[in-house]
Write a protein that holds these residues in place. Structure first.
Motif, PDB file in Angstrom:
ATOM      1  N   ALA A  89       0.859  -1.039   0.135  1.00 28.85           N
ATOM      2  CA  ALA A  89       0.063   0.014  -0.045  1.00 28.85           C
ATOM      3  C   ALA A  89       0.817   1.381  -0.069  1.00 28.85           C
ATOM      4  O   ALA A  89       0.551   2.189  -0.891  1.00 28.85           O
ATOM      5  N   VAL A  90       1.869   1.374   0.714  1.00 27.53           N
ATOM      6  CA  VAL A  90       2.853   2.172   0.795  1.00 27.53           C
ATOM      7  C   VAL A  90       3.483   2.555  -0.620  1.00 27.53           C
ATOM      8  O   VAL A  90       3.750   3.700  -1.205  1.00 27.53           O
ATOM      9  N   ALA A  91       4.063   1.630  -0.848  1.00 25.85           N
ATOM     10  CA  ALA A  91       4.838   1.352  -2.159  1.00 25.85           C
ATOM     11  C   ALA A  91       4.004   1.839  -3.241  1.00 25.85           C
ATOM     12  O   ALA A  91       4.243   2.731  -4.250  1.00 25.85           O
ATOM     13  N   GLU A  92       2.612   1.516  -3.425  1.00 24.85           N
ATOM     14  CA  GLU A  92       1.654   2.126  -4.384  1.00 24.85           C
ATOM     15  C   GLU A  92       1.576   3.562  -4.356  1.00 24.85           C
ATOM     16  O   GLU A  92       1.696   4.440  -5.194  1.00 24.85           O
ATOM     17  N   SER A  93       1.115   4.296  -3.080  1.00 26.98           N
ATOM     18  CA  SER A  93       1.315   5.772  -2.801  1.00 26.98           C
ATOM     19  C   SER A  93       2.598   6.320  -3.287  1.00 26.98           C
ATOM     20  O   SER A  93       2.303   7.247  -3.712  1.00 26.98           O
ATOM     21  N   TRP A  94       3.948   5.736  -2.744  1.00 31.29           N
ATOM     22  CA  TRP A  94       5.120   6.356  -3.126  1.00 31.29           C
ATOM     23  C   TRP A  94       5.157   6.245  -4.769  1.00 31.29           C
ATOM     24  O   TRP A  94       5.683   7.477  -5.283  1.00 31.29           O
ATOM     25  N   GLN A  95       4.814   5.315  -5.511  1.00 29.38           N
ATOM     26  CA  GLN A  95       4.850   5.308  -6.810  1.00 29.38           C
ATOM     27  C   GLN A  95       4.061   6.423  -7.504  1.00 29.38           C
ATOM     28  O   GLN A  95       4.706   7.175  -8.469  1.00 29.38           O
ATOM     29  N   ARG A  96       2.711   6.672  -7.092  1.00 31.28           N
ATOM     30  CA  ARG A  96       2.025   7.768  -7.445  1.00 31.28           C
ATOM     31  C   ARG A  96       2.664   9.046  -7.330  1.00 31.28           C
ATOM     32  O   ARG A  96       2.611   9.806  -8.057  1.00 31.28           O
ATOM     33  N   PHE A  97       3.152   9.084  -6.121  1.00 33.37           N
ATOM     34  CA  PHE A  97       3.951  10.414  -5.586  1.00 33.37           C
ATOM     35  C   PHE A  97       5.169  10.627  -6.486  1.00 33.37           C
ATOM     36  O   PHE A  97       5.230  11.831  -6.986  1.00 33.37           O
ATOM     37  N   ILE A  98       5.906   9.800  -6.722  1.00 40.34           N
ATOM     38  CA  ILE A  98       7.418  10.019  -7.233  1.00 40.34           C
ATOM     39  C   ILE A  98       6.865  10.134  -8.932  1.00 40.34           C
ATOM     40  O   ILE A  98       7.620  11.002  -9.531  1.00 40.34           O
ATOM     41  N   ASP A  99       6.187   9.447  -9.246  1.00 45.13           N
ATOM     42  CA  ASP A  99       5.496   9.637 -10.658  1.00 45.13           C
ATOM     43  C   ASP A  99       5.211  11.208 -11.057  1.00 45.13           C
ATOM     44  O   ASP A  99       5.454  11.664 -11.967  1.00 45.13           O
ATOM     45  N   GLY A 100       4.559  11.517 -10.081  1.00 44.52           N
ATOM     46  CA  GLY A 100       3.766  13.078 -10.081  1.00 44.52           C
ATOM     47  C   GLY A 100       4.952  13.974 -10.035  1.00 44.52           C
ATOM     48  O   GLY A 100       4.811  14.991 -10.877  1.00 44.52           O
ATOM     49  N   VAL A 101       5.736  13.726  -8.968  1.00 47.11           N
ATOM     50  CA  VAL A 101       7.155  14.716  -8.826  1.00 47.11           C
ATOM     51  C   VAL A 101       7.860  14.952 -10.089  1.00 47.11           C
ATOM     52  O   VAL A 101       8.325  15.704 -10.442  1.00 47.11           O
ATOM     53  N   GLU A 102       8.212  13.523 -10.788  1.00 45.82           N
ATOM     54  CA  GLU A 102       8.755  13.303 -12.030  1.00 45.82           C
ATOM     55  C   GLU A 102       8.453  13.910 -13.041  1.00 45.82           C
ATOM     56  O   GLU A 102       9.288  14.813 -13.734  1.00 45.82           O
ATOM     57  N   LYS A 103       7.241  13.852 -13.151  1.00 48.17           N
ATOM     58  CA  LYS A 103       6.342  14.510 -14.191  1.00 48.17           C
ATOM     59  C   LYS A 103       6.563  16.168 -14.103  1.00 48.17           C
ATOM     60  O   LYS A 103       6.938  16.870 -15.201  1.00 48.17           O
ATOM     61  N   HIS A 104       6.398  16.767 -13.174  1.00 48.83           N
ATOM     62  CA  HIS A 104       6.754  18.073 -12.769  1.00 48.83           C
ATOM     63  C   HIS A 104       7.992  18.603 -12.975  1.00 48.83           C
ATOM     64  O   HIS A 104       8.299  19.479 -13.769  1.00 48.83           O
ATOM     65  N   GLU A 105       9.111  17.918 -12.441  1.00 44.41           N
ATOM     66  CA  GLU A 105      10.322  18.416 -12.789  1.00 44.41           C
ATOM     67  C   GLU A 105      10.766  18.121 -14.279  1.00 44.41           C
ATOM     68  O   GLU A 105      11.563  19.027 -14.779  1.00 44.41           O
ATOM     69  N   ARG A 106      10.218  17.390 -14.950  1.00 48.17           N
ATOM     70  CA  ARG A 106      10.538  17.103 -16.489  1.00 48.17           C
ATOM     71  C   ARG A 106       9.589  18.538 -17.266  1.00 48.17           C
ATOM     72  O   ARG A 106      10.417  18.840 -18.126  1.00 48.17           O
ATOM     73  N   VAL A 107       8.823  18.953 -16.594  1.00 44.44           N
ATOM     74  CA  VAL A 107       8.324  20.180 -17.388  1.00 44.44           C
ATOM     75  C   VAL A 107       9.507  21.323 -17.101  1.00 44.44           C
ATOM     76  O   VAL A 107       9.627  22.141 -18.005  1.00 44.44           O
ATOM     77  N   HIS A 108      10.141  21.369 -16.102  1.00 45.15           N
ATOM     78  CA  HIS A 108      11.248  22.445 -15.629  1.00 45.15           C
ATOM     79  C   HIS A 108      12.275  21.983 -16.830  1.00 45.15           C
ATOM     80  O   HIS A 108      12.782  22.804 -17.316  1.00 45.15           O
ATOM     81  N   GLY A 109      12.692  20.508 -17.080  1.00 38.16           N
ATOM     82  CA  GLY A 109      13.596  20.312 -18.024  1.00 38.16           C
ATOM     83  C   GLY A 109      13.077  20.837 -19.289  1.00 38.16           C
ATOM     84  O   GLY A 109      14.105  21.249 -20.195  1.00 38.16           O
ATOM     85  N   THR A 110      11.807  20.651 -19.742  1.00 37.33           N
ATOM     86  CA  THR A 110      11.540  21.238 -21.012  1.00 37.33           C
ATOM     87  C   THR A 110      11.553  22.631 -21.081  1.00 37.33           C
ATOM     88  O   THR A 110      11.799  23.301 -22.296  1.00 37.33           O
ATOM     89  N   GLN A 111      11.402  23.221 -19.957  1.00 37.71           N
ATOM     90  CA  GLN A 111      11.521  24.850 -20.142  1.00 37.71           C
ATOM     91  C   GLN A 111      12.933  25.268 -20.308  1.00 37.71           C
ATOM     92  O   GLN A 111      13.326  26.097 -21.246  1.00 37.71           O
ATOM     93  N   ILE A 112      13.849  24.611 -19.835  1.00 36.50           N
ATOM     94  CA  ILE A 112      15.252  24.534 -20.145  1.00 36.50           C
ATOM     95  C   ILE A 112      15.555  24.436 -21.317  1.00 36.50           C
ATOM     96  O   ILE A 112      16.318  25.244 -22.182  1.00 36.50           O
ATOM     97  N   ILE A 113      15.250  23.243 -22.221  1.00 38.89           N
ATOM     98  CA  ILE A 113      15.468  22.833 -23.349  1.00 38.89           C
ATOM     99  C   ILE A 113      14.914  24.033 -24.284  1.00 38.89           C
ATOM    100  O   ILE A 113      15.456  24.395 -25.227  1.00 38.89           O
TER     101      ILE A 113
END
Length: 181
Positions: A89-113
């Motif tokens: 249950a915690v692993a699933e919650s973590w995975q949703r969290f980290i997937d969303g955080v990475e998606k957010h950070e990749r927007v910053h990456g796109t802005q840099i590009i």
């Protein structure tokens, strides 16, 4: 001008370890171990290193042309890494969290590009008349580079403001993790 050479950014993901067995414990560990950002700690950060190969060419008529402006861009995403022994249950919650955080950070990456592509477009073929030592063209470029950087920083801050304030996507991810199993 010859056509611009194609380039791709290099992207790397670095992890920092967090500990805990519940969502709130994991989030507290992020607060203790997360990367520095601004005045405090962040969940994740996106940084970059940008270098250029430039070829300034004095012209027979006394002008100077920036004939080559090829970037080398390395984007680094620093994200938290949870322990492997989480309950499902915690692993699933973590995975949703980290997937969303990475998606957010990749927007910053796109802005840099996008910023780098804008600099490349502005730079290549930049010309200054009566510039046999290529000093004016360098000054023109340097003045515009600050504007590109300032625009990207403002864009990044505006994005974070939306995402991190109450009700924003990252705010909701944090609440779901902290209030979850």
């Amino acid at each position: 001008m010859p056509p611009a050479s194609t380039w791709q950014p290099l992207e790397e993901v670095r992890a920092y370890a967090v500990s805990g067995s519940t969502g709130i414990d994991l989030y507290r560990s992020i607060g203790e171990r997360g990367p520095a950002a601004g005045v405090g700690q962040a969940v994740a950060v996106t940084t970059f290193k940008l270098t250029w190969t430039r070829d300034y060419r004095p012209q027979p008529d006394g002008a100077c042309v920036l004939a080559v402006a090829k970037p080398r861009l390395i984007i680094t995403y620093t994200l938290p890494r949870a322990p492997k022994n989480l309950t499902s249950a915690v692993a699933e919650s973590w995975q949703r969290f980290i997937d969303g955080v990475e998606k957010h950070e990749r927007v910053h990456g796109t802005q840099i590009i996008d910023m780098v592509r804008g600099i490349e477009t502005f730079s290549r073929g930049l010309k200054e008349e009566n510039d046999p030592k290529c000093t004016k063209v360098r000054q023109t470029l340097q003045a515009r580079l600050k504007q590109f950087s300032d625009e990207r920083v403002a864009q990044s801050r505006a994005f974070d403001q939306v995402e991190l304030t109450e009700g924003g996507a990252v705010h909701r991810l944090i609440l779901a993790l902290a209030n979850g199993p």
